[in-house]
Write a protein that holds these residues in place. Structure first.
Motif, short mmCIF file in Angstrom:
data_model
loop_
_atom_site.label_atom_id
_atom_site.label_comp_id
_atom_site.label_asym_id
_atom_site.label_seq_id
_atom_site.Cartn_x
_atom_site.Cartn_y
_atom_site.Cartn_z
N ILE A 190 2.69 -13.40 -21.10
CA ILE A 190 2.98 -14.10 -20.05
C ILE A 190 4.19 -14.96 -19.84
CG2 ILE A 190 2.18 -15.95 -18.32
CD1 ILE A 190 0.24 -13.70 -17.97
N ALA A 191 4.62 -15.70 -20.84
CA ALA A 191 5.81 -16.40 -21.03
C ALA A 191 6.98 -15.56 -21.09
CB ALA A 191 5.74 -17.09 -22.28
N GLU A 192 6.86 -14.18 -21.81
CA GLU A 192 8.21 -13.43 -21.71
C GLU A 192 8.19 -12.70 -20.41
OE1 GLU A 192 7.55 -10.83 -25.14
OE2 GLU A 192 7.92 -12.53 -26.63
N ALA A 193 6.88 -12.35 -19.87
CA ALA A 193 7.05 -11.40 -18.56
C ALA A 193 8.01 -12.35 -17.31
CB ALA A 193 5.60 -11.15 -18.14
N THR A 194 7.33 -13.68 -17.46
CA THR A 194 8.07 -14.86 -16.24
C THR A 194 9.38 -14.59 -16.52
OG1 THR A 194 7.09 -16.61 -17.46
CG2 THR A 194 5.84 -15.44 -15.66
N ARG A 195 9.96 -14.86 -17.95
CA ARG A 195 11.11 -15.09 -18.55
C ARG A 195 12.00 -13.88 -18.02
NH1 ARG A 195 13.70 -14.15 -23.68
NH2 ARG A 195 11.66 -13.03 -23.76
N ASN A 196 11.79 -12.54 -18.44
CA ASN A 196 12.33 -11.47 -18.18
C ASN A 196 12.34 -10.98 -16.88
OD1 ASN A 196 12.58 -10.94 -20.72
ND2 ASN A 196 10.80 -9.45 -21.05
N GLY A 197 11.54 -11.97 -15.69
CA GLY A 197 11.57 -11.68 -14.25
C GLY A 197 12.57 -12.68 -13.65
N GLY A 198 13.35 -13.45 -14.66
CA GLY A 198 14.24 -14.20 -13.99
C GLY A 198 13.85 -15.76 -13.78
N PHE A 199 12.75 -16.22 -14.07
CA PHE A 199 12.13 -17.39 -13.95
C PHE A 199 12.12 -18.19 -15.31
CE2 PHE A 199 10.60 -14.74 -10.48
CZ PHE A 199 11.03 -15.66 -9.53
N PRO A 200 12.06 -19.52 -15.44
CA PRO A 200 11.75 -19.96 -16.69
C PRO A 200 10.43 -19.47 -17.14
CG PRO A 200 12.20 -21.82 -14.95
CD PRO A 200 12.05 -20.51 -14.49
N PRO A 201 10.28 -19.47 -18.45
CA PRO A 201 8.93 -18.88 -19.09
C PRO A 201 7.88 -19.95 -18.78
CG PRO A 201 10.35 -19.73 -20.76
CD PRO A 201 11.08 -19.86 -19.50
N LEU A 202 6.75 -19.36 -18.23
CA LEU A 202 5.53 -19.87 -17.87
C LEU A 202 4.70 -20.23 -19.20
CD1 LEU A 202 3.71 -21.37 -15.81
CD2 LEU A 202 2.55 -18.79 -15.55
N MET A 203 4.66 -21.44 -19.63
CA MET A 203 3.78 -21.79 -20.83
C MET A 203 2.59 -22.05 -20.38
SD MET A 203 6.06 -20.52 -22.95
CE MET A 203 5.29 -21.03 -24.76
N LEU A 204 1.46 -21.35 -20.50
CA LEU A 204 0.16 -21.72 -20.35
C LEU A 204 -0.28 -22.91 -20.97
CD1 LEU A 204 -1.33 -18.41 -19.30
CD2 LEU A 204 -0.55 -20.04 -17.78
N ASP A 205 -1.01 -23.79 -20.66
CA ASP A 205 -1.64 -24.85 -21.45
C ASP A 205 -2.92 -24.04 -22.26
OD1 ASP A 205 0.03 -26.84 -20.69
OD2 ASP A 205 -1.23 -27.49 -19.06
N PRO A 206 -3.22 -24.72 -23.30
CA PRO A 206 -4.49 -24.41 -24.17
C PRO A 206 -5.69 -24.31 -23.24
CG PRO A 206 -3.22 -25.82 -25.47
CD PRO A 206 -2.52 -26.02 -23.93
N ILE A 207 -6.52 -23.25 -23.24
CA ILE A 207 -7.54 -23.21 -22.39
C ILE A 207 -8.72 -23.64 -23.22
CG2 ILE A 207 -9.07 -21.45 -21.29
CD1 ILE A 207 -6.66 -20.10 -20.59
N ASP A 208 -9.73 -24.42 -22.47
CA ASP A 208 -11.04 -24.77 -23.50
C ASP A 208 -12.04 -23.66 -23.25
OD1 ASP A 208 -13.20 -25.91 -24.33
OD2 ASP A 208 -12.77 -27.83 -23.40
N PHE A 209 -12.04 -22.49 -23.60
CA PHE A 209 -13.19 -21.35 -23.50
C PHE A 209 -14.29 -22.09 -23.66
CE2 PHE A 209 -9.35 -19.32 -24.52
CZ PHE A 209 -9.12 -18.46 -23.58
N ALA A 210 -14.84 -23.00 -24.42
CA ALA A 210 -16.20 -23.75 -24.64
C ALA A 210 -16.63 -24.15 -23.26
CB ALA A 210 -16.26 -24.53 -25.76
N GLN A 211 -15.71 -25.04 -22.63
CA GLN A 211 -16.05 -25.61 -21.58
C GLN A 211 -16.24 -24.39 -20.38
OE1 GLN A 211 -12.78 -27.69 -19.61
NE2 GLN A 211 -14.30 -28.72 -18.02
N MET A 212 -15.39 -23.28 -20.47
CA MET A 212 -15.67 -22.32 -19.45
C MET A 212 -16.97 -21.47 -19.71
SD MET A 212 -12.00 -20.31 -19.13
CE MET A 212 -12.93 -18.65 -18.60
#
Length: 166
Positions: free
Chosen positions: A127-149
């Motif tokens: 995701i970070a590389e795709a957004t960076r390659n699209g001309g935007f700052p890399p989107l660095m997603l926060d960690p996800i709590d899969f247990a809570q999900m």
């Protein structure tokens, strides 16, 4: 100080079931990747405040055999400024897992918590590389709590199953 009597029982001491629980990643793959920037190049101009970013996460698991499972982690991120969509990125990142030696009641938590937890760092990088390659700052997603999900999904499914049973 540990003594011989403190040694674990089972396969490690040679007097029990020889099958140890195991979770192995057999393969990882990009099933679907889409990046759209409908307003480019105008959407690439600098702004004095950050865009709003909506993120959606979903996990699906399907058995391939008795001990192999295909787990798909779906990540959607949409950045918008006012009513203008800056970018929309969708990734379905999959993994094939071999799972054996676990009690049946542990299978759902393994498939919907542990497997996506193993996949997430790789999906995050894509995701970070795709957004960076699209001309935007890399989107660095926060960690996800899969247990809570997972717990939230179970809580949502319980009332639905009670309605079906009555």
């Amino acid at each position: 100080m540990a003594s011989k009597d403190d040694a674990p029982t089972g396969a490690a001491s040679g007097n029990g079931d020889a099958t140890q629980p195991s979770l192995n990643v057999l393969a990882q793959y990009v099933k679907d990747l889409s990046f759209e920037s409908p307003g480019a190049p105008n959407s690439l101009r600098g702004r004095d405040k950050a865009p709003g970013i909506a993120i959606n996460v979903n996990v699906n698991a399907n058995p391939l055999s008795d001990k192999q499972f295909d787990v798909n982690l779906t990540l959607n991120a949409k950045a918008s400024f006012d009513k203008e969509v800056l970018f929309n990125v969708e990734l379905v990142y999959g993994g094939v897992f071999a799972i054996s030696g676990f009690p049946q009641e542990h299978m759902l938590p393994l498939l919907f918590i542990e497997c996506p937890r193993l996949l997430f760092p790789f999906a995050r990088q894509i995701i970070a590389e795709a957004t960076r390659n699209g001309g935007f700052p890399p989107l660095m997603l926060d960690p996800i709590d899969f247990a809570q999900m997972f717990q939230q999904k179970l809580a949502e499914d319980q009332p639905a199953s009670k309605v079906k049973a009555s």
